[in-house]
Design a protein around this motif. Structure first.
Motif, short mmCIF file in Angstrom:
data_model
loop_
_atom_site.label_atom_id
_atom_site.label_comp_id
_atom_site.label_asym_id
_atom_site.label_seq_id
_atom_site.Cartn_x
_atom_site.Cartn_y
_atom_site.Cartn_z
N LEU A 18 -12.23 -7.22 7.13
CA LEU A 18 -11.87 -7.40 5.72
C LEU A 18 -11.14 -6.19 5.18
CD1 LEU A 18 -15.11 -9.10 4.34
CD2 LEU A 18 -12.85 -10.14 4.51
N TRP A 19 -11.59 -5.00 5.56
CA TRP A 19 -10.92 -3.80 5.08
C TRP A 19 -9.48 -3.74 5.61
CZ3 TRP A 19 -12.95 -0.41 1.54
CH2 TRP A 19 -12.16 0.72 1.25
N ASP A 20 -9.28 -4.13 6.85
CA ASP A 20 -7.93 -4.17 7.41
C ASP A 20 -7.03 -5.12 6.63
OD1 ASP A 20 -7.62 -2.34 9.49
OD2 ASP A 20 -8.66 -3.62 10.94
N ILE A 21 -7.56 -6.30 6.27
CA ILE A 21 -6.77 -7.26 5.49
C ILE A 21 -6.42 -6.67 4.13
CG2 ILE A 21 -6.78 -9.55 4.40
CD1 ILE A 21 -8.70 -10.45 6.64
N ALA A 22 -7.41 -6.03 3.49
CA ALA A 22 -7.17 -5.41 2.19
C ALA A 22 -6.08 -4.33 2.30
CB ALA A 22 -8.46 -4.81 1.63
N GLU A 23 -6.09 -3.57 3.37
CA GLU A 23 -5.06 -2.55 3.58
C GLU A 23 -3.67 -3.18 3.68
OE1 GLU A 23 -5.01 0.71 3.71
OE2 GLU A 23 -7.13 1.24 3.70
N ARG A 24 -3.59 -4.31 4.39
CA ARG A 24 -2.30 -4.98 4.54
C ARG A 24 -1.81 -5.53 3.21
NH1 ARG A 24 -4.81 -7.16 9.22
NH2 ARG A 24 -4.78 -9.29 8.39
N ILE A 25 -2.73 -6.08 2.42
CA ILE A 25 -2.36 -6.58 1.10
C ILE A 25 -1.86 -5.45 0.22
CG2 ILE A 25 -3.25 -7.63 -1.03
CD1 ILE A 25 -5.14 -9.29 0.73
N ALA A 26 -2.57 -4.32 0.25
CA ALA A 26 -2.16 -3.18 -0.55
C ALA A 26 -0.78 -2.68 -0.15
CB ALA A 26 -3.19 -2.05 -0.41
N SER A 27 -0.49 -2.71 1.14
CA SER A 27 0.83 -2.22 1.60
C SER A 27 1.95 -3.15 1.14
CB SER A 27 0.83 -2.09 3.12
OG SER A 27 0.77 -3.36 3.75
N ILE A 28 1.62 -4.43 0.91
CA ILE A 28 2.61 -5.38 0.39
C ILE A 28 2.77 -5.23 -1.12
CG2 ILE A 28 3.12 -7.84 0.05
CD1 ILE A 28 1.59 -8.36 2.69
N LYS A 29 1.63 -5.12 -1.81
CA LYS A 29 1.66 -5.07 -3.27
C LYS A 29 2.10 -3.69 -3.78
CE LYS A 29 -0.17 -7.74 -5.79
NZ LYS A 29 0.36 -8.80 -6.70
N GLN A 30 1.72 -2.64 -3.06
CA GLN A 30 2.08 -1.28 -3.45
C GLN A 30 2.57 -0.51 -2.24
OE1 GLN A 30 -1.10 0.72 -5.55
NE2 GLN A 30 -0.93 -0.56 -7.35
N PRO A 31 3.79 -0.76 -1.81
CA PRO A 31 4.32 -0.11 -0.59
C PRO A 31 4.23 1.42 -0.66
CG PRO A 31 5.79 -1.84 -1.36
CD PRO A 31 4.77 -1.65 -2.43
N GLU A 32 4.35 1.97 -1.86
CA GLU A 32 4.30 3.43 -1.98
C GLU A 32 2.94 3.98 -1.57
OE1 GLU A 32 3.14 1.66 -5.94
OE2 GLU A 32 4.65 1.30 -4.38
N MET A 33 1.88 3.19 -1.76
CA MET A 33 0.55 3.62 -1.38
C MET A 33 0.44 3.70 0.14
SD MET A 33 -3.17 2.11 -2.49
CE MET A 33 -3.32 0.84 -1.23
N ALA A 34 1.05 2.75 0.83
CA ALA A 34 1.03 2.75 2.30
C ALA A 34 1.79 3.96 2.84
CB ALA A 34 1.62 1.45 2.83
#
Length: 269
Positions: A250-266
């Motif tokens: 689940l944490w991995d999925i959340a990380e992928r979502i965050a990288s899509i929604k906020q690329p600067e965070m990734a």
């Protein structure tokens, strides 16, 4: 919201395997036994205190007392001044070679009593060797998690700042299905998004992560077996290994979502 550390009697009653004094007879001569309760004492000397413990059930009675166990520790500062989320130290071990001795990072969310396990893509588990200078290994691992605490809190804040549409929440839930259900088991993904308290009626990424996690772990999700045509209701996950796999997935999925929604965070991670 406060919590007290577990004393030795509580540890012994809840997980006797912590106190086992020798390895299972089936391990090889090369296996170097490490007493879990001794390591707990060493970790306590570094200001982390055990707050919860569990051990796996065994099918083979011969393995009783040697099975996989998990101890969660919280730092003295977080026990003294508890916040909404607390970074935890997770100690895994067994005395039958079924589990490597390791220390990982986790998060405890007080509002729902959920214990997340951070994916290794964010924080790599630190393996404790059964040979060598054990104390230095443990101290290095704890220093690493302690230094990681501010970064992890920043990650939580970032997840809380990301708003998900209903469609995005459903995509998150759909992506999580393989973590718990095989392909032939069909469930309504909306059931994974049902909050169990008013505080979880939110649409941010962190809350969505916790709601899905709670529903996957606690069970009571209804579905249909497409092979047999029979209806089923999922049970609570009690396996330490499965619990960790679901959490990290689940944490991995959340990380992928965050990288899509906020690329600067990734890019900043």
């Amino acid at each position: 919201m406060s919590v007290l550390p577990l004393n030795e009697n509580e540890l012994r009653n809840q997980a006797p395997a912590l106190f086992t004094e020798e390895p299972h007879y089936d391990v090889s001569d090369k296996y170097h036994f490490v007493s879990t309760i001794d390591v707990i004492s060493e970790i306590k000397s570094l200001n982390w205190y055990p707050v919860s413990v569990e051990q796996s059930s065994v099918k083979d009675e011969d393995k009783e007392g040697y099975q996989r166990h998990l101890v969660r520790f919280r730092h003295f500062d977080d026990l003294l001044n508890p916040q909404e989320n607390a970074v935890e130290l997770l100690l895994f071990n067994s005395h039958d070679r079924s589990t490597a001795f390791s220390i990982s990072a986790g998060i405890y969310r007080f509002v729902c009593s959920n214990g997340l396990v951070i994916a290794e893509s964010v924080f790599e588990s630190y393996k404790i060797k059964h040979i060598g200078d054990r104390y230095n290994d443990i101290q290095t691992a704890i220093d690493k998690i302690t230094s990681f605490k501010p970064q992890l809190q920043h990650k939580i804040n970032s997840f809380e700042s990301i708003t998900l549409s209903q469609a995005e929440q459903e995509s998150f839930a759909r992506s999580s299905l393989p973590l718990r259900f095989e392909k032939h088991l069909e469930v309504d993904i909306k059931d994974l998004l049902v909050p169990h308290r008013d505080e979880d009626i939110k649409d941010d990424l962190y809350t969505t992560l916790n709601v899905i996690q709670e529903n996957l772990l606690r069970g009571n999700i209804s579905g249909v077996n497409n092979v047999t045509g029979r209806k089923f209701t999922s049970r609570e996950i009690t396996s330490i290994g499965k619990d960790v796999d679901v959490n990290q997935g689940l944490w991995d999925i959340a990380e992928r979502i965050a990288s899509i929604k906020q690329p600067e965070m990734a890019l900043a991670a």
